[in-house]
Motif scaffolding. Structure first.
Motif, mmCIF file in Angstrom:
data_model
loop_
_atom_site.group_PDB
_atom_site.id
_atom_site.type_symbol
_atom_site.label_atom_id
_atom_site.label_comp_id
_atom_site.label_asym_id
_atom_site.label_seq_id
_atom_site.Cartn_x
_atom_site.Cartn_y
_atom_site.Cartn_z
ATOM 1 N N VAL A 3 -11.451 8.377 -38.309
ATOM 2 C CA VAL A 3 -11.221 6.934 -38.318
ATOM 3 C C VAL A 3 -9.988 6.638 -37.476
ATOM 4 C CG1 VAL A 3 -10.676 4.918 -39.747
ATOM 5 C CG2 VAL A 3 -12.233 6.669 -40.613
ATOM 6 N N LYS A 4 -10.096 5.608 -36.669
ATOM 7 C CA LYS A 4 -8.972 5.156 -35.855
ATOM 8 C C LYS A 4 -8.773 3.680 -36.130
ATOM 9 C CE LYS A 4 -8.742 6.742 -31.653
ATOM 10 N NZ LYS A 4 -8.988 6.966 -30.206
ATOM 11 N N ILE A 5 -7.515 3.288 -36.285
ATOM 12 C CA ILE A 5 -7.201 1.877 -36.467
ATOM 13 C C ILE A 5 -6.251 1.442 -35.365
ATOM 14 C CG2 ILE A 5 -5.398 2.415 -38.168
ATOM 15 C CD1 ILE A 5 -5.953 -0.384 -39.422
ATOM 16 N N TYR A 6 -6.635 0.374 -34.688
ATOM 17 C CA TYR A 6 -5.774 -0.249 -33.680
ATOM 18 C C TYR A 6 -4.941 -1.249 -34.457
ATOM 19 C CZ TYR A 6 -8.761 2.206 -30.504
ATOM 20 O OH TYR A 6 -9.439 3.205 -29.852
ATOM 21 N N ILE A 93 -8.536 -3.515 -35.483
ATOM 22 C CA ILE A 93 -9.861 -3.005 -35.131
ATOM 23 C C ILE A 93 -9.936 -1.588 -35.670
ATOM 24 C CG2 ILE A 93 -11.465 -2.393 -33.285
ATOM 25 C CD1 ILE A 93 -10.134 -4.567 -31.558
ATOM 26 N N VAL A 94 -11.004 -1.314 -36.417
ATOM 27 C CA VAL A 94 -11.209 0.012 -36.989
ATOM 28 C C VAL A 94 -12.413 0.634 -36.296
ATOM 29 C CG1 VAL A 94 -11.698 1.322 -39.092
ATOM 30 C CG2 VAL A 94 -10.190 -0.683 -39.183
ATOM 31 N N GLU A 95 -12.243 1.897 -35.890
ATOM 32 C CA GLU A 95 -13.279 2.613 -35.142
ATOM 33 C C GLU A 95 -13.629 3.904 -35.876
ATOM 34 O OE1 GLU A 95 -13.789 4.277 -30.587
ATOM 35 O OE2 GLU A 95 -11.784 3.861 -31.345
ATOM 36 N N THR A 96 -14.922 4.122 -36.041
ATOM 37 C CA THR A 96 -15.426 5.369 -36.620
ATOM 38 C C THR A 96 -16.642 5.792 -35.807
ATOM 39 O OG1 THR A 96 -16.902 4.246 -38.161
ATOM 40 C CG2 THR A 96 -14.712 4.807 -38.977
ATOM 41 N N ALA A 100 -17.294 0.217 -34.239
ATOM 42 C CA ALA A 100 -15.967 -0.400 -34.301
ATOM 43 C C ALA A 100 -16.159 -1.798 -34.861
ATOM 44 C CB ALA A 100 -15.321 -0.453 -32.926
ATOM 45 N N LYS A 101 -15.116 -2.299 -35.525
ATOM 46 C CA LYS A 101 -15.223 -3.622 -36.127
ATOM 47 C C LYS A 101 -13.838 -4.235 -36.228
ATOM 48 C CE LYS A 101 -17.504 -5.915 -39.981
ATOM 49 N NZ LYS A 101 -18.531 -6.540 -39.192
ATOM 50 N N ILE A 102 -13.768 -5.525 -35.942
ATOM 51 C CA ILE A 102 -12.545 -6.265 -36.217
ATOM 52 C C ILE A 102 -12.536 -6.476 -37.728
ATOM 53 C CG2 ILE A 102 -11.274 -8.414 -35.908
ATOM 54 C CD1 ILE A 102 -12.680 -8.664 -33.146
ATOM 55 N N CYS A 103 -11.530 -5.939 -38.383
ATOM 56 C CA CYS A 103 -11.480 -5.994 -39.848
ATOM 57 C C CYS A 103 -10.555 -7.107 -40.312
ATOM 58 C CB CYS A 103 -11.066 -4.635 -40.405
ATOM 59 S SG CYS A 103 -12.358 -3.412 -40.159
#
Length: 116
Positions: A3-6, A93-96, A100-103
């Protein structure tokens, strides 16, 4: 699961999303995009994973979007502005994997984590 979070550490919604990821037992890669910046290709890849155009990730009401006249700009102009002004990208933005999705709201993190 990777998981990556911008993340913008000054943003309460971003901090809440990061906490929700950690509460789910996941230690994400945290990217402080205000420090690292964006590339055009990186943004295009991220938006493709999210299934959204650049416009959907644009923080339109916050500076410098109004000053740059981005409300009616085309995608290429928006991407160029996002690279020049990383703060213009909505957060977090969370990416897996391939998603990816703007949370925003942060509770949307659950949707990303559930689908990996």
């Amino acid at each position: 699961m990777s998981v990556k979070i911008y993340h913008n550490p000054r943003c309460s919604k971003s901090r809440q999303a990061l906490a929700l990821i950690r509460d789910a037992g996941v230690e994400p890669v945290v990217v402080d995009y205000l420090k690292t910046g964006w590339t055009r290709d990186g943004l295009l890849a991220l938006f493709a994973k999210a299934g959204i155009p650049a416009r959907a990730a644009l923080r339109v009401k916050q500076a410098p979007a109004p000053e740059l006249g981005l409300q009616d700009a085309d995608e290429a102009t928006i991407l160029e502005a996002m690279v020049a002004h990383p703060v213009l990208v909505e957060r977090p933005i969370v990416e897996t994997g391939n998603r990816a999705k703007i949370c925003r709201p942060p509770e949307l993190v659950a949707e990303v984590l559930d689908k990996g």
